[in-house]
Design an enzyme around this catalytic site. Sequence first.
Site: not given
Length: 252
Positions: A10-12, A234-235
Amino acid sequence: MSRTPLIAGNWKMNKTIAEAEAFVQGLLPRIATAEYAEIAVCAPFTALQAIVDSTRGTLLETYAQNVHQETSGAFTGEISIAMIDELDVHGSVIGHSERREYFNETDEALADKAIALLEAGLKVIVCVGETDAEREAGEMESKLRSQLEAGLAKVPDDRLGEIVVAYEPIWAIGTGKTATPEQAQQACAFVRTVLAERSAEQAQLTRVLYGGSVKPDNAAELLGLPDVDGALVGGASLDPADFAAIIEGARP
Ligand code: PEP
């Protein structure tokens, strides 16, 4: 029951088109023999087309990070399912805790999004998870139950196996504070128990992911848990080497 692990990044709100293309070129050679997993990046809308185009015929799938539940209309700034489907995107994550917190995403909207994605033939990852305070108060299970019951209310029982649920304790997202293997297993097993109340058979097919500070050094242990069928990352999904190392953690 063997479920194919899904590792989704999830790259946001990160990565321009050029940055997304550089990531793809860095990742593809590293996942050339990762047929044991389904692999996806949930990218900003602006980069979806470029990623789809540069990953055709590869193991990397492309997901959006949100969609609107209505087919069209006066919803300024929103993106419909038909719009992402036209790009050959594979699916979308919905109900991420950041969308729930900052953009007032409700379980009722999620219920509409989940069934609309399924009916469009797209894949769907539904996020659930408790806050630190809810866990401390012993409310983890009731929170997950209410999110699952409301968010999946419109998915027919016999299609529950098509849904992917991402269990993401909010206290572990972006904090570097990962759930212990025991906590992750217990919560993911609980998610499956709730689904099994609707269909025991379908609950065995549903992939339940763990998300929350998954990194290369903790991925294999988390991914080896019996009720953890993958990870939402995420990160660590922003860097091709780190993301590939996490995917490697799912190798049987
Ligand atoms: C996420 O955004 O879904 C997530 C799990 O983030 P992180 O891996 O950075 O904790």
